[in-house]
Each structure stands twice: as structure tokens, then as C-alpha cells.
Scaffold this motif. Structure first.
Motif, PDB file in Angstrom:
ATOM      1  N   SER A   8       0.297  -1.054   0.602  1.00  0.00           N
ATOM      2  CA  SER A   8      -0.432  -0.058   0.355  1.00  0.00           C
ATOM      3  C   SER A   8       0.704   1.282   0.036  1.00  0.00           C
ATOM      4  CB  SER A   8      -1.115   0.058   1.178  1.00  0.00           C
ATOM      5  OG  SER A   8      -0.428   0.012   2.474  1.00  0.00           O
ATOM      6  N   LEU A   9       2.155   0.917   0.073  1.00  0.00           N
ATOM      7  CA  LEU A   9       3.335   2.509  -0.473  1.00  0.00           C
ATOM      8  C   LEU A   9       2.688   3.038  -1.127  1.00  0.00           C
ATOM      9  CD1 LEU A   9       6.360   3.468   1.831  1.00  0.00           C
ATOM     10  CD2 LEU A   9       6.766   2.026  -0.104  1.00  0.00           C
ATOM     11  N   PRO A  10       2.573   4.020  -1.416  1.00  0.00           N
ATOM     12  CA  PRO A  10       2.172   5.380  -2.423  1.00  0.00           C
ATOM     13  C   PRO A  10       3.740   4.943  -3.529  1.00  0.00           C
ATOM     14  CG  PRO A  10       2.359   6.707  -1.159  1.00  0.00           C
ATOM     15  CD  PRO A  10       2.349   5.322   0.034  1.00  0.00           C
ATOM     16  N   ILE A  11       3.297   4.675  -4.644  1.00  0.00           N
ATOM     17  CA  ILE A  11       4.338   5.139  -6.103  1.00  0.00           C
ATOM     18  C   ILE A  11       4.991   6.526  -5.896  1.00  0.00           C
ATOM     19  CG2 ILE A  11       2.770   5.483  -7.771  1.00  0.00           C
ATOM     20  CD1 ILE A  11       4.618   4.039  -9.525  1.00  0.00           C
ATOM     21  N   ILE A  12       4.275   7.218  -5.444  1.00  0.00           N
ATOM     22  CA  ILE A  12       4.788   8.265  -5.131  1.00  0.00           C
ATOM     23  C   ILE A  12       4.241   9.381  -4.560  1.00  0.00           C
ATOM     24  CG2 ILE A  12       4.448  10.784  -6.645  1.00  0.00           C
ATOM     25  CD1 ILE A  12       4.530   9.421  -9.362  1.00  0.00           C
ATOM     26  N   ILE A  38       0.164   8.895  -4.423  1.00  0.00           N
ATOM     27  CA  ILE A  38      -0.300   8.308  -5.870  1.00  0.00           C
ATOM     28  C   ILE A  38       0.056   7.223  -5.190  1.00  0.00           C
ATOM     29  CG2 ILE A  38      -0.732   8.073  -8.407  1.00  0.00           C
ATOM     30  CD1 ILE A  38      -1.001  10.905  -7.963  1.00  0.00           C
ATOM     31  N   GLN A  39      -1.648   6.075  -5.520  1.00  0.00           N
ATOM     32  CA  GLN A  39      -1.222   5.447  -5.606  1.00  0.00           C
ATOM     33  C   GLN A  39      -0.983   4.036  -6.266  1.00  0.00           C
ATOM     34  OE1 GLN A  39      -0.864   3.972  -2.324  1.00  0.00           O
ATOM     35  NE2 GLN A  39      -1.991   5.859  -1.415  1.00  0.00           N
ATOM     36  N   GLN A  40      -0.338   3.166  -6.872  1.00  0.00           N
ATOM     37  CA  GLN A  40       0.245   2.131  -8.141  1.00  0.00           C
ATOM     38  C   GLN A  40      -1.533   1.891  -8.413  1.00  0.00           C
ATOM     39  OE1 GLN A  40       3.487   0.141  -7.758  1.00  0.00           O
ATOM     40  NE2 GLN A  40       3.336  -0.865  -9.503  1.00  0.00           N
ATOM     41  N   GLY A  41      -0.900   2.328  -9.986  1.00  0.00           N
ATOM     42  CA  GLY A  41      -2.312   1.855 -10.438  1.00  0.00           C
ATOM     43  C   GLY A  41      -3.753   2.464 -10.474  1.00  0.00           C
ATOM     44  N   ASP A  42      -3.093   3.659  -9.705  1.00  0.00           N
ATOM     45  CA  ASP A  42      -4.535   4.690  -9.972  1.00  0.00           C
ATOM     46  C   ASP A  42      -4.698   5.371 -11.256  1.00  0.00           C
ATOM     47  OD1 ASP A  42      -6.566   6.596  -9.400  1.00  0.00           O
ATOM     48  OD2 ASP A  42      -5.684   6.982  -7.977  1.00  0.00           O
ATOM     49  N   PHE A  43      -6.202   5.907 -11.375  1.00  0.00           N
ATOM     50  CA  PHE A  43      -5.870   7.090 -12.602  1.00  0.00           C
ATOM     51  C   PHE A  43      -6.222   8.216 -12.069  1.00  0.00           C
ATOM     52  CE2 PHE A  43      -7.537   7.133 -17.214  1.00  0.00           C
ATOM     53  CZ  PHE A  43      -7.285   8.929 -17.188  1.00  0.00           C
ATOM     54  N   VAL A  44      -5.620   8.889 -11.664  1.00  0.00           N
ATOM     55  CA  VAL A  44      -5.648  10.650 -11.882  1.00  0.00           C
ATOM     56  C   VAL A  44      -6.103  11.793 -11.863  1.00  0.00           C
ATOM     57  CG1 VAL A  44      -4.288  11.966  -9.734  1.00  0.00           C
ATOM     58  CG2 VAL A  44      -3.945   9.485  -9.466  1.00  0.00           C
ATOM     59  N   ALA A  45      -6.488  12.566 -12.333  1.00  0.00           N
ATOM     60  CA  ALA A  45      -6.767  13.178 -13.026  1.00  0.00           C
ATOM     61  C   ALA A  45      -6.183  14.627 -12.156  1.00  0.00           C
ATOM     62  CB  ALA A  45      -8.232  14.023 -13.310  1.00  0.00           C
ATOM     63  N   VAL A  46      -5.920  15.643 -12.780  1.00  0.00           N
ATOM     64  CA  VAL A  46      -5.055  16.497 -11.460  1.00  0.00           C
ATOM     65  C   VAL A  46      -6.280  18.015 -12.827  1.00  0.00           C
ATOM     66  CG1 VAL A  46      -3.123  18.200 -10.867  1.00  0.00           C
ATOM     67  CG2 VAL A  46      -3.392  15.713 -11.437  1.00  0.00           C
ATOM     68  N   MET A  47      -7.083  18.894 -11.092  1.00  0.00           N
ATOM     69  CA  MET A  47      -7.573  19.979 -11.954  1.00  0.00           C
ATOM     70  C   MET A  47      -7.054  21.051 -11.552  1.00  0.00           C
ATOM     71  SD  MET A  47     -10.903  18.057 -13.412  1.00  0.00           S
ATOM     72  CE  MET A  47     -11.892  19.368 -14.596  1.00  0.00           C
ATOM     73  N   GLY A  48      -8.194  22.217 -12.177  1.00  0.00           N
ATOM     74  CA  GLY A  48      -7.597  23.819 -11.339  1.00  0.00           C
ATOM     75  C   GLY A  48      -7.323  24.987 -12.248  1.00  0.00           C
ATOM     76  N   PRO A  49      -7.460  26.147 -11.924  1.00  0.00           N
ATOM     77  CA  PRO A  49      -7.823  26.842 -12.527  1.00  0.00           C
ATOM     78  C   PRO A  49      -5.908  27.169 -13.087  1.00  0.00           C
ATOM     79  CG  PRO A  49      -8.100  27.729 -10.389  1.00  0.00           C
ATOM     80  CD  PRO A  49      -7.774  26.182 -10.417  1.00  0.00           C
ATOM     81  N   SER A  50      -6.126  27.800 -14.591  1.00  0.00           N
ATOM     82  CA  SER A  50      -4.749  28.162 -14.903  1.00  0.00           C
ATOM     83  C   SER A  50      -3.425  29.404 -14.296  1.00  0.00           C
ATOM     84  CB  SER A  50      -5.072  28.768 -16.512  1.00  0.00           C
ATOM     85  OG  SER A  50      -3.696  29.680 -16.901  1.00  0.00           O
ATOM     86  N   GLY A  51      -2.253  28.389 -13.960  1.00  0.00           N
ATOM     87  CA  GLY A  51      -1.788  29.066 -12.863  1.00  0.00           C
ATOM     88  C   GLY A  51      -1.537  28.761 -11.290  1.00  0.00           C
ATOM     89  N   SER A  52      -2.686  27.203 -11.162  1.00  0.00           N
ATOM     90  CA  SER A  52      -2.354  27.188  -9.994  1.00  0.00           C
ATOM     91  C   SER A  52      -1.313  26.211  -9.554  1.00  0.00           C
ATOM     92  CB  SER A  52      -3.484  26.683  -9.595  1.00  0.00           C
ATOM     93  OG  SER A  52      -3.737  25.514 -10.851  1.00  0.00           O
ATOM     94  N   GLY A  53      -0.466  25.532 -10.594  1.00  0.00           N
ATOM     95  CA  GLY A  53       0.607  24.686 -10.749  1.00  0.00           C
ATOM     96  C   GLY A  53       0.550  23.291 -10.798  1.00  0.00           C
ATOM     97  N   LYS A  54      -0.134  23.315 -11.557  1.00  0.00           N
ATOM     98  CA  LYS A  54      -0.552  21.601 -12.350  1.00  0.00           C
ATOM     99  C   LYS A  54       0.772  21.353 -13.224  1.00  0.00           C
ATOM    100  CE  LYS A  54      -3.817  23.120 -14.869  1.00  0.00           C
ATOM    101  NZ  LYS A  54      -4.446  24.296 -14.588  1.00  0.00           N
ATOM    102  N   SER A  55       1.164  21.715 -14.388  1.00  0.00           N
ATOM    103  CA  SER A  55       2.198  21.746 -14.932  1.00  0.00           C
ATOM    104  C   SER A  55       3.280  21.947 -14.427  1.00  0.00           C
ATOM    105  CB  SER A  55       2.177  22.695 -16.003  1.00  0.00           C
ATOM    106  OG  SER A  55       1.089  22.404 -17.017  1.00  0.00           O
ATOM    107  N   THR A  56       3.823  22.499 -13.427  1.00  0.00           N
ATOM    108  CA  THR A  56       4.647  22.293 -12.138  1.00  0.00           C
ATOM    109  C   THR A  56       4.846  21.372 -12.064  1.00  0.00           C
ATOM    110  OG1 THR A  56       4.162  25.152 -12.232  1.00  0.00           O
ATOM    111  CG2 THR A  56       6.457  23.895 -10.072  1.00  0.00           C
TER     112      THR A  56
END
Ligand SMILES: Nc1ncnc2c1ncn2[C@@H]1O[C@H](COP(=O)(O)OP(=O)(O)OP(=O)(O)O)[C@@H](O)[C@H]1O
Ligand SMILES: [Mg+2]
Length: 238
Positions: A8-12, A38-56
Motif C-alpha cells: 500500500s506504499l504510494p508509488i509517488i 499517488i497509489q500504484q495503478g490509479d488513474f488520476v485527473a489533476v484539475m484547477g485554474p490556470s496558473g495553479s501549479g498543475k504543470s509545475t
């Protein structure tokens, strides 16, 4: 049954991750202490306003950039202590990255684009060909292997970019707005492909998107705001 503490250790795992761009009076703090597992095998969507740090954050997770502070554990290893070469090795071995806008080499064929990460890894021609064709087959483009990007549609180009990201058989696929340049039908095809890779190839998928329709494919949705994780919710497919 009790959860196995190792499995159950997260991959990230990010803790207190900060990122400051620039120096002095023009310095800008893009991340203010991001905590994220982030758990191994998960499918994660990252959302949030422009400039909130998603790409970073994705660039840090994908070992394309380093945090200014905090810790980043990948499979329990401290990434922030690695040097540039070690990070590059980790990236080539475990991570695949799909950029917004495809980033394909324009004068080279689909197959040559897909083979590129294997070339960087020093694999020989025969293995590059076999793995490259297998990756193109996975994204449904085997018959298009000798076409250049200009001879492919936007959706096909994005599938080539995904084939290039998965050709090394990564544990984690990071996709920054993979449907950002596509119409809705092409977007659905890309999401079905990512879902298939997640379910049937066991790849952990992290995807940035502005579109709720696309986030609906994810099992977990992470919301960013002002350089922080604001909330995490279970997706509709959870
Ligand atoms: N290389 C850079 N130098 C200086 N500032 C940067 C750099 N990259 C990003 N930033 C700033 O950091 C903040 C976060 O940027 P980031 O690209 O992570 O946002 P984002 O959530 O991905 O936004 P978008 O939805 O528009 O892609 C923004 O204010 C941006 O201007
Ligand atoms: Mg972005």
C-alpha cells in the motif's frame, strides 16, 4: 484483511513541495507546499485554474524539473537528492511523459518518433523496431508507422506521442492536457486509450485536464488552487 504496508506504499509521494521560479524581486512561488500521494495503478485527473501549479507539479513528478523544497519519494526513493543523471535514468526507466501539443519531430516518421526514448536508452535497432511497432500497435497506429506528423491528424499525432511515452513500458504515465488540442470525438478516443493502458497494462496514469468530461474517466480527482492541493475526491469510476 489488513492492508499490506509495503504493497500500500504510494508509488509517488510529495510532502511540502515548493517551487520558486526566478530570484530576487521577480521570484515567483508557483508551489507553496504540495502534499500528494499517488497509489500504484490509479488513474488520476489533476484539475484547477490556470496558473495553479498543475504543470509545475507534473514536471517535478516527471523528473523534468526539481522542487525548491520538500520531499519527493518515488517507490520509496528520495528523488530530490538525485543528481541530474540519476534523475534522467529514473525518468527513462519508470516514467513516460505526454506534453500538451504533442512535441513530435516533424520530419521523422511515427515509428522513429516512438523509438526515440529507446535510442536514448541505447537499445539496438532490432529491439527498437519491435518495441516501437508494439507501442504503435497499442495505440492503433501500426499501419501508420512510416507517416510523418504532418501526414497524421491531431488525434493520431497525440496517439503517436502516447506511444512514445509508453514504448519504454513505464510504471507511470504523466500526461499534461493530452486532449487540450483535440475535438471531442478525438478526446474520447484518447481517454479510452488511457483507460485501456491503465486497466490492461497496469500503468499508473496522471493526467492534467481542464475538462470535467475528461476527468470523469479518472478514479481520483486532485484539485489545485494557488500552488496547493485544495482537495482530492473519488472520481465517478472509482
Ligand atoms: N519557467 C517559469 N518561470 C517563471 N514562472 C513560471 C514558469 N513556469 C510557470 N511559471 C508560473 O508558475 C505558475 C504555475 O504555472 P503552471 O504552469 O504550473 O500552471 P498550470 O496550473 O499548469 O496552468 P495552466 O492550466 O494554464 O497550464 C504560473 O503563475 C506561471 O506563470
Ligand atoms: Mg499547465
Amino acid at each position: 484483511m489488513a492492508a499490506d504496508p509495503i504493497i500500500s506504499l504510494p508509488i509517488i509521494s510529495l510532502r511540502g513541495v515548493t517551487k520558486i521560479y526566478g530570484e530576487g524581486p521577480t521570484a515567483f512561488q508557483a508551489l507553496k507546499g504540495v502534499d500528494l500521494d499517488i497509489q500504484q495503478g490509479d488513474f488520476v485527473a489533476v484539475m484547477g485554474p490556470s496558473g495553479s501549479g498543475k504543470s509545475t507539479t507534473m514536471n517535478i513528478l516527471g523528473c523534468l524539473d526539481v522542487p525548491s523544497g520538500g520531499t519527493y519519494l518515488f517507490k520509496g526513493h528520495h528523488v530530490e537528492t538525485l543528481d541530474r543523471d540519476q534523475r534522467a535514468l529514473l525518468r527513462r526507466r519508470y516514467l513516460g511523459f505526454v506534453f500538451q501539443g504533442f512535441n513530435l519531430l516533424s520530419r521523422t516518421t511515427a515509428l522513429e518518433n516512438v523509438e526515440l526514448p529507446l535510442l536514448y536508452r541505447g537499445e539496438d535497432k532490432k529491439l527498437r523496431y519491435e518495441m516501437g511497432m508494439a507501442a504503435l500497435d497499442k495505440v492503433g497506429l501500426k499501419d501508420w508507422w512510416d507517416h510523418t506528423p504532418a501526414e497524421l491528424s491531431g488525434g493520431q499525432q497525440q496517439r503517436v506521442a502516447i506511444a512514445r511515452a509508453i514504448v519504454t513500458q513505464p510504471d507511470v504515465l504523466v500526461a499534461d492536457e493530452p486532449t487540450g488540442n483535440l475535438d471531442s470525438q478525438r478526446s474520447i478516443e484518447i481517454m479510452e486509450l488511457l483507460t485501456d493502458l491503465n486497466r490492461n497494462s497496469g500503468i499508473t496514469v496522471l493526467m492534467v485536464t481542464h475538462e470535467p468530461d475528461m476527468a470523469a474517466y479518472a478514479r481520483t480527482i486532485v484539485h489545485f488552487r494557488d500552488g496547493l492541493v485544495e482537495s482530492i475526491e473519488a472520481g465517478v469510476t472509482a
